[in-house]
Motif scaffolding. Structure first.
Motif, PDB file in Angstrom:
ATOM      1  N   ARG A 213      63.211 -20.320  31.309  1.00 58.19           N
ATOM      2  CA  ARG A 213      63.123 -20.457  29.843  1.00 58.19           C
ATOM      3  C   ARG A 213      64.216 -21.375  29.313  1.00 58.19           C
ATOM      4  N   PRO A 217      62.577 -24.794  27.525  1.00 54.85           N
ATOM      5  CA  PRO A 217      62.089 -23.850  26.511  1.00 54.85           C
ATOM      6  C   PRO A 217      60.715 -24.203  25.961  1.00 54.85           C
ATOM      7  N   TRP A 220      58.010 -23.114  28.440  1.00 51.95           N
ATOM      8  CA  TRP A 220      58.071 -21.661  28.532  1.00 51.95           C
ATOM      9  C   TRP A 220      57.402 -21.013  27.314  1.00 51.95           C
ATOM     10  N   ASN A 221      57.752 -21.473  26.131  1.00 57.50           N
ATOM     11  CA  ASN A 221      57.190 -20.877  24.919  1.00 57.50           C
ATOM     12  C   ASN A 221      55.688 -21.104  24.815  1.00 57.50           C
ATOM     13  N   ALA A 222      55.199 -22.196  25.419  1.00 53.77           N
ATOM     14  CA  ALA A 222      53.766 -22.495  25.374  1.00 53.77           C
ATOM     15  C   ALA A 222      52.974 -21.763  26.450  1.00 53.77           C
ATOM     16  N   GLY A 226      55.363 -16.602  28.381  1.00 55.08           N
ATOM     17  CA  GLY A 226      56.308 -16.764  27.285  1.00 55.08           C
ATOM     18  C   GLY A 226      55.783 -16.201  25.984  1.00 55.08           C
ATOM     19  N   ALA A 227      54.498 -16.447  25.709  1.00 57.19           N
ATOM     20  CA  ALA A 227      53.897 -15.959  24.468  1.00 57.19           C
ATOM     21  C   ALA A 227      53.852 -14.435  24.455  1.00 57.19           C
ATOM     22  N   ALA A 230      57.305 -13.070  23.856  1.00 55.20           N
ATOM     23  CA  ALA A 230      57.699 -13.299  22.459  1.00 55.20           C
ATOM     24  C   ALA A 230      57.035 -12.294  21.523  1.00 55.20           C
ATOM     25  N   SER A 231      55.872 -11.785  21.926  1.00 51.48           N
ATOM     26  CA  SER A 231      55.166 -10.811  21.080  1.00 51.48           C
ATOM     27  C   SER A 231      55.644  -9.385  21.316  1.00 51.48           C
TER      28      SER A 231
END
Length: 344
Positions: A213, A217, A220-222, A226-227, A230-231
């Motif tokens: 990450r 980043p 990773w966020n995509a 990662g999603a 994040a949730s």
């Protein structure tokens, strides 16, 4: 006349949870109870001796008066004496020997105590199962909060030990991981850098994910993993679900985490071809199931056993399994060890 034997109180103590139940060969396991293990993760400010005392109290309490207890303990311990040398998931870098067997006997002198390592216990159960009826030797590795393995020769029932009463503490062998051409520097729960468990244990995989990450980043966020994180999805669930959906980043993470384990497995099979079954258990391996096995096989397909992997690729593949529910249960193994100890 009723010839069934009295139940044995059996315990399985890991870095995260303590489980216990009544067990007998005739009746099997009774209701399994669970509580958090007293550990430095849950009580970071507690002294190690306070954590050890809390553990002894928790184990001593449920055993009926005058009973027999079998304890499967997740630690590096002297199999001959019940002395614990270290347990990084429970006590971090602490390595002062702790005579667990003596402490239990002192707390409950009316109980006949039998203590084995948790991988030993799981292996004893696996060796009696239908999973490997015709295999000479079985190697069982647990991938969980910690990492360790044990082997048994089913022809003799022997689990070989070294001069300290140990075998298979592979979680603390040196290892290295490279991501995108750059080395990863991670520290094991025991305090040392670059151990197998630093990258490949449950906490190690989470640490690796943090490296991925931080280094990239955006991707990773995509990603699906990662999603999900994040949730608010728990890490283990997020990883499993992302792998189910063929998330490339989750696959790369698991490949990186299984690399050090595959390195150890490759050497073990090379040195001892009598290993007929190389089984994996523990929360990480069992939770990921076929994903975990497939990741190991990808490593061994890319770099396997000299000549054997090319001339007879099935020889390696058919030996590697991830245990399903109830195939390598430390609770049942603790009971089997206690039975053997009572008969000795």
């Amino acid at each position: 006349m009723d010839t069934t034997r009295p139940s044995i109180t059996v315990f399985d103590i890991g870095g995260t949870h303590l489980r216990w139940a009544d067990w007998s060969p005739e009746r099997g396991l009774g209701q399994v109870r669970r509580s958090p293990s007293p550990s430095r993760t849950r009580r970071p400010d507690a002294a190690v001796d306070a954590l050890q005392s809390a553990l002894v109290r928790a184990v001593a309490r449920p055993v009926p008066r005058g009973g027999v207890a079998g304890v499967s303990f997740g630690a590096a311990l002297d199999h001959r004496t019940g002395t614990v040398y270290a347990s990084a998931p429970l006590w971090g870098a602490h390595t002062q020997p702790f005579d667990l067997l003596a402490a239990l006997r002192s707390a409950r002198p009316d109980v006949r105590w039998h203590v084995v390592n948790d991988v030993t216990a799981a292996l004893l159960h696996l060796a009696e199962s239908r999973t490997a009826p015709d295999r000479c030797k079985i190697l069982l590795t647990t991938i969980s909060t910690g990492i360790a393995c044990r082997s048994i020769d089913r022809r003799t029932g022997e689990i070989p030990l070294d001069g300290c009463g140990l075998q298979g503490e592979i979680g603390h062998l040196p290892a290295s991981v490279v991501l995108d051409g750059l080395p990863v520097d991670l520290r094991c729960d025991c305090g040392e850098p670059g151990h197998v468990a630093a990258f490949s244990s449950g906490p190690g995989i989470r640490r690796l994910s943090g490296v991925m990450r931080d280094r990239a980043p955006g991707p990773w966020n995509a990603s699906r993993i990662g999603a999900r994180l994040a949730s608010g999805t728990e890490f283990e669930t997020a990883l499993a679900e992302a792998l189910d959906e063929d998330d490339p980043l989750a696959t790369r993470l698991l490949d990186a985490a299984t690399g050090p384990v595959a390195d150890v497995l490759r050497v073990a099979l090379c040195l001892d071809p009598q290993i007929g079954l190389a089984a994996f258990t523990g929360g990480v391996a069992a939770g990921l199931g076929d994903h975990y096995r497939d990741a190991l096989l990808r490593h061994l397909d890319r770099s396997g056993l000299y000549l054997t992997s090319t001339r007879d690729p099935g020889w390696v593949r058919e030996r590697i399994v991830v245990c399903g529910p109830g195939q390598a249960d430390g609770l049942i193994g603790a009971g089997l060890a206690a039975l053997a100890g009572e008969a000795a």
